[in-house]
Design a protein around this motif. Sequence first.
Motif, PDB file in Angstrom:
ATOM      1  N   VAL A   8       0.863  -1.186   0.000  1.00  0.00           N
ATOM      2  CA  VAL A   8       0.000   0.000   0.000  1.00  0.00           C
ATOM      3  C   VAL A   8       0.895   1.230   0.000  1.00  0.00           C
ATOM      4  O   VAL A   8       1.765   1.373   0.869  1.00  0.00           O
ATOM      5  CB  VAL A   8      -0.929   0.027   1.229  1.00  0.00           C
ATOM      6  N   ILE A  84      -1.433  -1.259  -4.078  1.00  0.00           N
ATOM      7  CA  ILE A  84      -2.601  -0.381  -4.025  1.00  0.00           C
ATOM      8  C   ILE A  84      -2.100   1.036  -3.779  1.00  0.00           C
ATOM      9  O   ILE A  84      -1.503   1.325  -2.737  1.00  0.00           O
ATOM     10  CB  ILE A  84      -3.560  -0.768  -2.883  1.00  0.00           C
ATOM     11  N   VAL A  86      -3.010   4.778  -2.954  1.00  0.00           N
ATOM     12  CA  VAL A  86      -4.085   5.594  -2.396  1.00  0.00           C
ATOM     13  C   VAL A  86      -3.607   7.039  -2.413  1.00  0.00           C
ATOM     14  O   VAL A  86      -2.540   7.355  -1.884  1.00  0.00           O
ATOM     15  CB  VAL A  86      -4.433   5.157  -0.960  1.00  0.00           C
ATOM     16  N   ILE A 103     -11.812   4.603  -8.714  1.00  0.00           N
ATOM     17  CA  ILE A 103     -10.851   3.563  -9.052  1.00  0.00           C
ATOM     18  C   ILE A 103     -10.334   3.884 -10.457  1.00  0.00           C
ATOM     19  O   ILE A 103     -11.018   3.671 -11.451  1.00  0.00           O
ATOM     20  CB  ILE A 103     -11.480   2.167  -9.000  1.00  0.00           C
ATOM     21  N   SER A 138      -8.185  -3.845  -9.170  1.00  0.00           N
ATOM     22  CA  SER A 138      -9.106  -2.706  -9.116  1.00  0.00           C
ATOM     23  C   SER A 138     -10.498  -3.145  -8.676  1.00  0.00           C
ATOM     24  O   SER A 138     -11.167  -2.454  -7.889  1.00  0.00           O
ATOM     25  CB  SER A 138      -9.176  -2.032 -10.486  1.00  0.00           C
ATOM     26  N   CYS A 141     -10.626  -3.597  -4.977  1.00  0.00           N
ATOM     27  CA  CYS A 141     -10.708  -2.305  -4.289  1.00  0.00           C
ATOM     28  C   CYS A 141     -12.118  -1.733  -4.357  1.00  0.00           C
ATOM     29  O   CYS A 141     -12.620  -1.178  -3.365  1.00  0.00           O
ATOM     30  CB  CYS A 141      -9.707  -1.323  -4.899  1.00  0.00           C
ATOM     31  N   THR A 142     -12.763  -1.855  -5.514  1.00  0.00           N
ATOM     32  CA  THR A 142     -14.136  -1.378  -5.666  1.00  0.00           C
ATOM     33  C   THR A 142     -15.058  -2.087  -4.691  1.00  0.00           C
ATOM     34  O   THR A 142     -15.860  -1.463  -3.977  1.00  0.00           O
ATOM     35  CB  THR A 142     -14.632  -1.603  -7.103  1.00  0.00           C
ATOM     36  N   VAL A 205      -6.476   4.065  -6.175  1.00  0.00           N
ATOM     37  CA  VAL A 205      -7.680   4.552  -5.498  1.00  0.00           C
ATOM     38  C   VAL A 205      -7.506   6.042  -5.259  1.00  0.00           C
ATOM     39  O   VAL A 205      -6.684   6.464  -4.436  1.00  0.00           O
ATOM     40  CB  VAL A 205      -7.904   3.812  -4.167  1.00  0.00           C
ATOM     41  N   MET A 240     -11.398   0.653   3.776  1.00  0.00           N
ATOM     42  CA  MET A 240     -11.349  -0.083   2.521  1.00  0.00           C
ATOM     43  C   MET A 240     -10.229  -1.114   2.534  1.00  0.00           C
ATOM     44  O   MET A 240     -10.418  -2.275   2.145  1.00  0.00           O
ATOM     45  CB  MET A 240     -11.134   0.879   1.356  1.00  0.00           C
ATOM     46  N   LEU A 241      -9.045  -0.708   2.999  1.00  0.00           N
ATOM     47  CA  LEU A 241      -7.896  -1.610   3.006  1.00  0.00           C
ATOM     48  C   LEU A 241      -8.141  -2.829   3.881  1.00  0.00           C
ATOM     49  O   LEU A 241      -7.690  -3.936   3.553  1.00  0.00           O
ATOM     50  CB  LEU A 241      -6.647  -0.861   3.481  1.00  0.00           C
ATOM     51  N   LEU A 244      -9.690  -5.811   2.020  1.00  0.00           N
ATOM     52  CA  LEU A 244      -9.024  -6.426   0.860  1.00  0.00           C
ATOM     53  C   LEU A 244      -8.663  -7.899   1.054  1.00  0.00           C
ATOM     54  O   LEU A 244      -8.818  -8.695   0.114  1.00  0.00           O
ATOM     55  CB  LEU A 244      -7.779  -5.624   0.496  1.00  0.00           C
TER      56      LEU A 244
END
Length: 295
Positions: A8, A84, A86, A103, A138, A141-142, A205, A240-241, A244
Amino acid sequence: MTKPMIGVIGGSGLYEMNGLQDAEWQSVETPWGAPSDQILTGTLDGIAFAFLPRHGRGHVHSPSSVPYRANIDALKRLGVTDVISVSACGSFRHEMAPGDFVIVDQYIDRTFAREKSFFGPGCVAHVSIAHPTCPRLSQACTEAARAAGITVHDSGTYLAMEGPQFSSLAESRLYREVWGCDVIGMTGMPEAKLAREAELCYASVAMITDYDSWHPDHGEVDVTQIIATLTGNADKGRNMLRGLPARLGADRDPCPHGCDRALEFAILTAPEARDPTLVARLDAVAGRVLNSAPD
């Protein structure tokens, strides 16, 4: 199958990642210099994570001074398979409002003061970035963003500007009305290009903080406005993370989109003509290809 390790890269407002088990800040040396900061490693729900604050803790790097090559090399060197990104961004669309996530799936690169490739004289390579982000990553992540209650847009074109100044009104209108961009930021490039050269799956993201300068009801961008929105966005990003691992699983198949094989036919310089000094610097990024036995 291999075990995934999620890297990340946290942008403005996201300087740490809470909740990792066995968390430890590690220093990583690379042939491209020092990365932005130490890297926080640990596990989350049994999945290995590596977190790197893009601007460094305390926000010491400007968009132009971020050591992008060192950052990507350091993550690859640690064993990261999926990155990822961010980051904060401005929006060119009414429906993409401050507080929403986008995204990113396409870029227009307007940066000019950054090293954009690991390769060069002595070892030339050309990778495709027709589709610069990984659809599999992606999508994860969505789904994680929606499960966290975040308003998320599953595609968007990101205009990467050099900065550090924000856009003029004329530039903002050009990017929105003529070029059809959706969001604007200062750090998406060359990071995505370098991740592809390093054969890493990459998802971006973009956390919207403002409407850039085009919106008639919101006026020009200022840092006070951005910081106010960043605080809420950073908490959303962490939520969000945390979602995952359940969506990526404990085992990792080869990327169905070929991100992890991007260098397969990309290196053009004949083996006997390659610069050994540059080849040595590419050990983490391109070792899979450069060290493979010839047919």
